[in-house]
Each structure stands twice: as structure tokens, then as C-alpha cells.
Scaffold this active site. Structure first.
Site, PDB file in Angstrom:
ATOM      1  N   ARG A 165     -17.402  -4.036  10.112  1.00 59.77           N
ATOM      2  CA  ARG A 165     -16.050  -3.436  10.147  1.00 59.77           C
ATOM      3  C   ARG A 165     -15.984  -1.924  10.940  1.00 59.77           C
ATOM      4  O   ARG A 165     -16.783  -1.370  10.321  1.00 59.77           O
ATOM      5  CB  ARG A 165     -15.403  -3.435   8.905  1.00 59.77           C
ATOM      6  CG  ARG A 165     -14.861  -4.609   8.511  1.00 59.77           C
ATOM      7  CD  ARG A 165     -14.195  -4.581   7.124  1.00 59.77           C
ATOM      8  NE  ARG A 165     -13.239  -3.569   7.099  1.00 59.77           N
ATOM      9  CZ  ARG A 165     -12.297  -3.532   5.943  1.00 59.77           C
ATOM     10  NH1 ARG A 165     -12.393  -4.286   4.842  1.00 59.77           N
ATOM     11  NH2 ARG A 165     -11.281  -2.575   5.827  1.00 59.77           N
ATOM     12  N   ARG A 173       0.827  -1.249  -0.113  1.00 59.03           N
ATOM     13  CA  ARG A 173      -0.083   0.021  -0.091  1.00 59.03           C
ATOM     14  C   ARG A 173       0.855   1.332  -0.014  1.00 59.03           C
ATOM     15  O   ARG A 173       0.265   2.331  -0.023  1.00 59.03           O
ATOM     16  CB  ARG A 173      -0.956  -0.013   1.140  1.00 59.03           C
ATOM     17  CG  ARG A 173      -2.424  -0.508   0.914  1.00 59.03           C
ATOM     18  CD  ARG A 173      -2.942  -0.499   2.297  1.00 59.03           C
ATOM     19  NE  ARG A 173      -4.194  -0.223   2.365  1.00 59.03           N
ATOM     20  CZ  ARG A 173      -5.241  -1.309   2.447  1.00 59.03           C
ATOM     21  NH1 ARG A 173      -4.656  -2.390   2.559  1.00 59.03           N
ATOM     22  NH2 ARG A 173      -6.307  -1.178   2.583  1.00 59.03           N
ATOM     23  N   ARG A 227      -9.717   6.563   4.600  1.00 54.57           N
ATOM     24  CA  ARG A 227      -9.094   5.356   3.711  1.00 54.57           C
ATOM     25  C   ARG A 227      -8.861   5.631   2.215  1.00 54.57           C
ATOM     26  O   ARG A 227      -7.941   5.310   1.586  1.00 54.57           O
ATOM     27  CB  ARG A 227      -9.909   4.164   3.797  1.00 54.57           C
ATOM     28  CG  ARG A 227      -9.889   3.562   5.429  1.00 54.57           C
ATOM     29  CD  ARG A 227     -11.247   2.391   5.716  1.00 54.57           C
ATOM     30  NE  ARG A 227     -11.141   1.352   4.884  1.00 54.57           N
ATOM     31  CZ  ARG A 227     -12.373   0.572   4.707  1.00 54.57           C
ATOM     32  NH1 ARG A 227     -13.361   0.950   5.380  1.00 54.57           N
ATOM     33  NH2 ARG A 227     -12.241  -0.455   3.908  1.00 54.57           N
TER      34      ARG A 227
HETATM   35  P1  AMP Z   1      -8.131  -3.690   4.185  1.00 54.07           P
HETATM   36  O1  AMP Z   1      -9.155  -4.843   4.744  1.00 54.07           O
HETATM   37  O2  AMP Z   1      -7.394  -4.145   2.926  1.00 54.07           O
HETATM   38  O3  AMP Z   1      -9.151  -2.497   3.711  1.00 54.07           O
HETATM   39  O4  AMP Z   1      -7.347  -3.002   5.422  1.00 54.07           O
HETATM   40  C1  AMP Z   1      -8.010  -2.511   6.487  1.00 54.07           C
HETATM   41  C2  AMP Z   1      -6.980  -1.775   7.428  1.00 54.07           C
HETATM   42  O5  AMP Z   1      -5.687  -2.376   7.838  1.00 54.07           O
HETATM   43  C3  AMP Z   1      -6.580  -0.533   6.499  1.00 54.07           C
HETATM   44  O6  AMP Z   1      -7.450   0.572   6.442  1.00 54.07           O
HETATM   45  C4  AMP Z   1      -5.048  -0.155   7.344  1.00 54.07           C
HETATM   46  O7  AMP Z   1      -5.346   0.267   8.635  1.00 54.07           O
HETATM   47  C5  AMP Z   1      -4.701  -1.741   7.686  1.00 54.07           C
HETATM   48  N1  AMP Z   1      -3.904  -2.252   6.410  1.00 54.07           N
HETATM   49  C6  AMP Z   1      -4.010  -3.307   5.774  1.00 54.07           C
HETATM   50  N2  AMP Z   1      -3.199  -3.441   4.702  1.00 54.07           N
HETATM   51  C7  AMP Z   1      -2.351  -2.552   5.143  1.00 54.07           C
HETATM   52  C8  AMP Z   1      -0.909  -2.341   4.319  1.00 54.07           C
HETATM   53  N3  AMP Z   1      -0.668  -3.112   3.354  1.00 54.07           N
HETATM   54  N4  AMP Z   1      -0.431  -1.419   4.877  1.00 54.07           N
HETATM   55  C9  AMP Z   1      -0.844  -0.510   5.982  1.00 54.07           C
HETATM   56  N5  AMP Z   1      -1.922  -0.592   6.506  1.00 54.07           N
HETATM   57  C10 AMP Z   1      -2.846  -1.966   6.085  1.00 54.07           C
END
Ligand code: AMP
Length: 198
Positions: free
Chosen positions: A140, A89, A151
Site C-alpha cells: 500500500r 472516521r 494516518r
Molecule cells: P484504511 O484502509 O481504512 O486504512 O483506509 C485507507 C485510507 O483511505 C485512509 O487513510 C483515508 O485516506 C481513506 N479512508 C478510508 N476510510 C475513510 C473514511 N471513513 N473517511 C475518510 N477517509 C477514509
């Protein structure tokens, strides 16, 4: 051996498309978001550090997520490949991934970017919340308007530069993520050279 990255903003359909690819290729989906949520639920040291940041919709530090992914890709089920969903990311994470793979003489096959209108993402988030509630499951914590805005902003500022990063390496493939789910899957498989008659 198929090593893929799914790139796209929150709500673009990365999780849904990853699951289709899991079925097609029999390789695991490595979602850093899922792994972090497990850590938070377990109350592990990583989870305790990540929780507040995640709830706000900000990114967890590169050091934490790179550590998680480094451990995960060494597990047996990832030996035949994997689909990275939500990682990398940041450019720092992409560079760390390049190093990890290079150390094992591995490379990525493709980075698939799901392109979607931003306006549609807010609606998708609201739909995800409604569907989750309808199933009687817990929503969530970061699927609320304020965190979702953060986000999206994190995506724009920190993650969007990865398109150019991977385009420069000849790995970027772009798919129209606004199409119906099955069509998006068809387009993804087509660009990976898989026959359409699944
Ligand atoms: P997601 O399920 O991919 O939407 O991720 C949910 C949250 O987890 C994100 O908003 C971040 O806070 C954290 N997160 C997930 N993947 C990453 C990543 N590769 N780098 C940093 N934070 C992450």
C-alpha cells in the site's frame, strides 16, 4: 441482523477481525479503505479525487465516503447486516450513518473498539509491509513511515472522538487489541454473546 462498527487506529487489526466476523456471521465487511482503493485502481472520478489524499495518509472528504457507504449498504448482501471497517472516521460521518440507518428504522448493535499501544502500530505496519512483499504483492502506498504518521494523527484528532460519541449512546465495547489475534476474536465474539467453542 447484525450491524457492527470496528473502531481503532491503523494497524489495530480491524481488517483481520472483520474477516473473522464475516465467517462467523455470514455478513459482509464494508471497508471504505478497500472500496476507495478499488476506485483509485479503476481511475473512477471518486478514485481520482481520493488518490493524493489517501497517499498522504489524510482523510478523504466526508461527502465522498458517506456517498460510498450509502450506496453500499443498500446492496442485497448487506440486507442481513454488515461490519463497517474504517467507517465512520469523523463525527460528521457518524451522524450521517445515524441518519442513513434511522431512515430505514435500523440501528447499530455494537461499536467495537480495538485498543492498542501506539508504539506497536508502527511495528505492525512494518510487518504488514514485509508480509505483503513476501507474498509478492504490491505494498500500500500509504504504508510508509511518513504517511503512517499522518494516518495516526488523523486518527487521534478526527476519529478518536467517536469513542465518546458511541459511549454516550451506550454502544461502545472495548477489546484489548494487543492480545494474539485468536484471543481478540474470542473476546469480540464473547461480548457479542457468541459461544466460545467455535
Ligand atoms: P484504511 O484502509 O481504512 O486504512 O483506509 C485507507 C485510507 O483511505 C485512509 O487513510 C483515508 O485516506 C481513506 N479512508 C478510508 N476510510 C475513510 C473514511 N471513513 N473517511 C475518510 N477517509 C477514509
Amino acid at each position: 441482523m447484525m450491524k457492527l462498527i470496528l473502531l481503532g487506529p491503523p494497524g489495530a487489526g480491524k481488517g483481520t477481525q472483520s474477516q473473522r466476523l464475516v465467517q462467523q456471521f455470514g455478513i459482509p465487511q464494508l471497508s471504505t479503505g478497500d472500496m476507495l482503493r478499488v476506485a483509485v485502481a479503476a481511475g473512477s472520478p471518486v478514485g481520482l479525487q481520493a488518490k493524493t489524499v489517501m497517499d498522504r495518509g489524510e482523510l478523504v472528504s466526508d461527502a465522498i465516503v458517506v456517498g460510498i457507504v450509502a450506496d453500499r449498504i443498500l446492496q442485497q448482501d448487506a440486507s442481513r447486516g454488515f461490519i463497517l471497517d474504517g467507517f465512520p472516521r469523523t463525527v460528521g460521518q457518524a451522524e450521517a450513518l445515524d441518519t442513513m440507518l434511522a431512515e430505514r428504522s435500523l440501528g447499530l448493535d455494537a461499536v467495537i473498539e480495538l485498543k492498542v499501544d501506539e508504539a506497536a502500530l508502527i511495528d505492525r505496519m512494518a510487518k504488514r509491509v514485509a508480509d505483503t512483499l513476501a507474498r509478492g504483492e504490491t505494498v500500500r502506498k500509504d504504508d510508509n513511515p511518513l504517511s503512517f504518521k499522518t494516518r495516526l494523527e488523523a486518527y487521534r484528532v478526527q476519529t478518536a472522538p467517536l469513542s465518546a460519541y458511541y459511549a454516550g449512546r451506550g454502544l461502545l465495547r472495548t477489546v484489548d487489541g494487543m492480545k494474539p489475534v485468536d484471543e481478540v476474536t474470542g473476546d469480540v465474539l464473547a461480548l457479542l454473546g457468541e459461544p466460545a467453542d467455535r
